[in-house]
Design a protein around this motif. Structure first.
Motif, PDB file in Angstrom:
ATOM      1  N   VAL A 102       0.871  -1.181   0.000  1.00  0.00           N
ATOM      2  CA  VAL A 102       0.000   0.000   0.000  1.00  0.00           C
ATOM      3  C   VAL A 102       0.905   1.227   0.000  1.00  0.00           C
ATOM      4  O   VAL A 102       2.094   1.129   0.265  1.00  0.00           O
ATOM      5  CB  VAL A 102      -0.946   0.019   1.224  1.00  0.00           C
ATOM      6  CG1 VAL A 102      -1.901  -1.166   1.192  1.00  0.00           C
ATOM      7  CG2 VAL A 102      -0.182   0.038   2.532  1.00  0.00           C
ATOM      8  N   ASN A 103       0.328   2.375  -0.302  1.00  0.00           N
ATOM      9  CA  ASN A 103       1.180   3.565  -0.316  1.00  0.00           C
ATOM     10  C   ASN A 103       1.414   4.081   1.105  1.00  0.00           C
ATOM     11  O   ASN A 103       0.917   3.518   2.078  1.00  0.00           O
ATOM     12  CB  ASN A 103       0.612   4.641  -1.252  1.00  0.00           C
ATOM     13  CG  ASN A 103      -0.518   5.424  -0.656  1.00  0.00           C
ATOM     14  OD1 ASN A 103      -0.967   5.188   0.461  1.00  0.00           O
ATOM     15  ND2 ASN A 103      -1.016   6.376  -1.406  1.00  0.00           N
ATOM     16  N   VAL A 104       2.162   5.145   1.215  1.00  0.00           N
ATOM     17  CA  VAL A 104       2.576   5.672   2.514  1.00  0.00           C
ATOM     18  C   VAL A 104       1.391   6.111   3.378  1.00  0.00           C
ATOM     19  O   VAL A 104       1.492   6.152   4.596  1.00  0.00           O
ATOM     20  CB  VAL A 104       3.596   6.828   2.323  1.00  0.00           C
ATOM     21  CG1 VAL A 104       2.929   8.050   1.718  1.00  0.00           C
ATOM     22  CG2 VAL A 104       4.304   7.159   3.614  1.00  0.00           C
ATOM     23  N   SER A 105       0.258   6.373   2.763  1.00  0.00           N
ATOM     24  CA  SER A 105      -0.952   6.759   3.496  1.00  0.00           C
ATOM     25  C   SER A 105      -1.844   5.570   3.804  1.00  0.00           C
ATOM     26  O   SER A 105      -2.877   5.730   4.436  1.00  0.00           O
ATOM     27  CB  SER A 105      -1.753   7.781   2.683  1.00  0.00           C
ATOM     28  OG  SER A 105      -0.980   8.920   2.425  1.00  0.00           O
ATOM     29  N   GLY A 106      -1.467   4.396   3.305  1.00  0.00           N
ATOM     30  CA  GLY A 106      -2.287   3.214   3.512  1.00  0.00           C
ATOM     31  C   GLY A 106      -3.328   3.007   2.426  1.00  0.00           C
ATOM     32  O   GLY A 106      -4.180   2.128   2.546  1.00  0.00           O
ATOM     33  N   ARG A 107      -3.264   3.825   1.368  1.00  0.00           N
ATOM     34  CA  ARG A 107      -4.235   3.685   0.277  1.00  0.00           C
ATOM     35  C   ARG A 107      -3.944   2.431  -0.528  1.00  0.00           C
ATOM     36  O   ARG A 107      -2.793   2.034  -0.709  1.00  0.00           O
ATOM     37  CB  ARG A 107      -4.218   4.898  -0.650  1.00  0.00           C
ATOM     38  CG  ARG A 107      -4.980   6.065  -0.067  1.00  0.00           C
ATOM     39  CD  ARG A 107      -5.102   7.183  -1.058  1.00  0.00           C
ATOM     40  NE  ARG A 107      -3.749   7.699  -1.320  1.00  0.00           N
ATOM     41  CZ  ARG A 107      -3.407   8.384  -2.382  1.00  0.00           C
ATOM     42  NH1 ARG A 107      -4.287   8.659  -3.315  1.00  0.00           N
ATOM     43  NH2 ARG A 107      -2.181   8.811  -2.528  1.00  0.00           N
ATOM     44  N   LEU A 108      -5.017   1.841  -1.040  1.00  0.00           N
ATOM     45  CA  LEU A 108      -4.915   0.631  -1.842  1.00  0.00           C
ATOM     46  C   LEU A 108      -4.691   0.991  -3.306  1.00  0.00           C
ATOM     47  O   LEU A 108      -4.791   2.145  -3.707  1.00  0.00           O
ATOM     48  CB  LEU A 108      -6.196  -0.188  -1.694  1.00  0.00           C
ATOM     49  CG  LEU A 108      -6.587  -0.555  -0.258  1.00  0.00           C
ATOM     50  CD1 LEU A 108      -7.878  -1.360  -0.252  1.00  0.00           C
ATOM     51  CD2 LEU A 108      -5.479  -1.304   0.433  1.00  0.00           C
ATOM     52  N   VAL A 109      -4.428  -0.039  -4.107  1.00  0.00           N
ATOM     53  CA  VAL A 109      -4.213   0.152  -5.542  1.00  0.00           C
ATOM     54  C   VAL A 109      -5.545   0.523  -6.196  1.00  0.00           C
ATOM     55  O   VAL A 109      -6.524  -0.214  -6.049  1.00  0.00           O
ATOM     56  CB  VAL A 109      -3.655  -1.142  -6.182  1.00  0.00           C
ATOM     57  CG1 VAL A 109      -3.539  -0.995  -7.680  1.00  0.00           C
ATOM     58  CG2 VAL A 109      -2.324  -1.509  -5.558  1.00  0.00           C
ATOM     59  N   VAL A 126      -5.659   1.448   4.941  1.00  0.00           N
ATOM     60  CA  VAL A 126      -5.156   0.522   5.959  1.00  0.00           C
ATOM     61  C   VAL A 126      -4.777   1.331   7.199  1.00  0.00           C
ATOM     62  O   VAL A 126      -4.208   2.422   7.100  1.00  0.00           O
ATOM     63  CB  VAL A 126      -3.925  -0.246   5.429  1.00  0.00           C
ATOM     64  CG1 VAL A 126      -3.247  -1.032   6.531  1.00  0.00           C
ATOM     65  CG2 VAL A 126      -4.317  -1.160   4.278  1.00  0.00           C
ATOM     66  N   ASP A 127      -5.115   0.809   8.363  1.00  0.00           N
ATOM     67  CA  ASP A 127      -4.747   1.460   9.618  1.00  0.00           C
ATOM     68  C   ASP A 127      -3.267   1.181   9.869  1.00  0.00           C
ATOM     69  O   ASP A 127      -2.891   0.180  10.471  1.00  0.00           O
ATOM     70  CB  ASP A 127      -5.603   0.913  10.753  1.00  0.00           C
ATOM     71  CG  ASP A 127      -5.384   1.626  12.062  1.00  0.00           C
ATOM     72  OD1 ASP A 127      -4.400   2.402  12.174  1.00  0.00           O
ATOM     73  OD2 ASP A 127      -6.173   1.414  12.988  1.00  0.00           O
ATOM     74  N   LEU A 128      -2.418   2.058   9.361  1.00  0.00           N
ATOM     75  CA  LEU A 128      -0.971   1.835   9.436  1.00  0.00           C
ATOM     76  C   LEU A 128      -0.435   1.915  10.854  1.00  0.00           C
ATOM     77  O   LEU A 128       0.575   1.285  11.165  1.00  0.00           O
ATOM     78  CB  LEU A 128      -0.239   2.833   8.537  1.00  0.00           C
ATOM     79  CG  LEU A 128      -0.464   2.639   7.036  1.00  0.00           C
ATOM     80  CD1 LEU A 128       0.283   3.710   6.250  1.00  0.00           C
ATOM     81  CD2 LEU A 128      -0.027   1.258   6.597  1.00  0.00           C
ATOM     82  N   LYS A 129      -1.090   2.658  11.735  1.00  0.00           N
ATOM     83  CA  LYS A 129      -0.621   2.701  13.124  1.00  0.00           C
ATOM     84  C   LYS A 129      -0.737   1.325  13.766  1.00  0.00           C
ATOM     85  O   LYS A 129       0.065   0.961  14.617  1.00  0.00           O
ATOM     86  CB  LYS A 129      -1.419   3.725  13.927  1.00  0.00           C
ATOM     87  CG  LYS A 129      -1.066   5.149  13.581  1.00  0.00           C
ATOM     88  CD  LYS A 129      -1.774   6.131  14.481  1.00  0.00           C
ATOM     89  CE  LYS A 129      -1.375   7.545  14.085  1.00  0.00           C
ATOM     90  NZ  LYS A 129      -2.022   8.539  14.938  1.00  0.00           N
ATOM     91  N   LYS A 130      -1.692   0.564  13.315  1.00  0.00           N
ATOM     92  CA  LYS A 130      -1.906  -0.768  13.874  1.00  0.00           C
ATOM     93  C   LYS A 130      -1.108  -1.831  13.120  1.00  0.00           C
ATOM     94  O   LYS A 130      -0.665  -2.806  13.710  1.00  0.00           O
ATOM     95  CB  LYS A 130      -3.391  -1.107  13.829  1.00  0.00           C
ATOM     96  CG  LYS A 130      -3.741  -2.408  14.478  1.00  0.00           C
ATOM     97  CD  LYS A 130      -5.230  -2.611  14.516  1.00  0.00           C
ATOM     98  CE  LYS A 130      -5.562  -3.935  15.180  1.00  0.00           C
ATOM     99  NZ  LYS A 130      -7.004  -4.181  15.195  1.00  0.00           N
ATOM    100  N   HIS A 131      -0.924  -1.651  11.816  1.00  0.00           N
ATOM    101  CA  HIS A 131      -0.368  -2.717  10.991  1.00  0.00           C
ATOM    102  C   HIS A 131       0.966  -2.384  10.332  1.00  0.00           C
ATOM    103  O   HIS A 131       1.430  -3.145   9.497  1.00  0.00           O
ATOM    104  CB  HIS A 131      -1.368  -3.097   9.892  1.00  0.00           C
ATOM    105  CG  HIS A 131      -2.662  -3.590  10.439  1.00  0.00           C
ATOM    106  ND1 HIS A 131      -2.798  -4.798  11.082  1.00  0.00           N
ATOM    107  CD2 HIS A 131      -3.890  -3.019  10.461  1.00  0.00           C
ATOM    108  CE1 HIS A 131      -4.045  -4.965  11.458  1.00  0.00           C
ATOM    109  NE2 HIS A 131      -4.727  -3.897  11.101  1.00  0.00           N
TER     110      HIS A 131
END
Length: 65
Positions: free
Chosen positions: A22-29, A52-57
Motif C-alpha cells: 500500500v502507499n505511505v498513506s495506507g491507500r490501496l491500488v 489501511v490502519d498503518l498505526k496498527k499494521h
C-alpha cells in the motif's frame, strides 16, 4: 511508484504477496477491488476512509547488530 511498476511486471504464475503493498498513506491500488478482501482475510483493519490502519499494521523492523 517504483515498487508498483516492478510488481506489475511480475508474471501471473509467480506467487507474490503483492496485495500487501500500500502507499505511505495506507491507500490501496486504484481499480484492484480484490486487494481489500485479501487484506481483510489476513486480519488487516481499515480506517473509515478506506485506508489501511498503518498505526496498527505498520511493519516494524529492526536492523541486526
Amino acid at each position: 511508484r517504483m515498487v508498483g511498476r516492478a510488481l506489475k511486471q511480475i508474471p501471473d504464475d509467480l506467487s507474490a504477496p503483492c496485495h500487501r503493498v500500500v502507499n505511505v498513506s495506507g491507500r490501496l491500488v486504484p481499480g484492484w477491488t480484490e486487494q481489500k478482501q485479501l487484506l481483510l482475510e489476513e486480519g488487516i483493519s481499515f480506517k473509515q476512509n478506506g485506508c489501511v490502519d498503518l498505526k496498527k499494521h505498520l511493519w516494524n523492523y529492526s536492523v541486526p547488530e
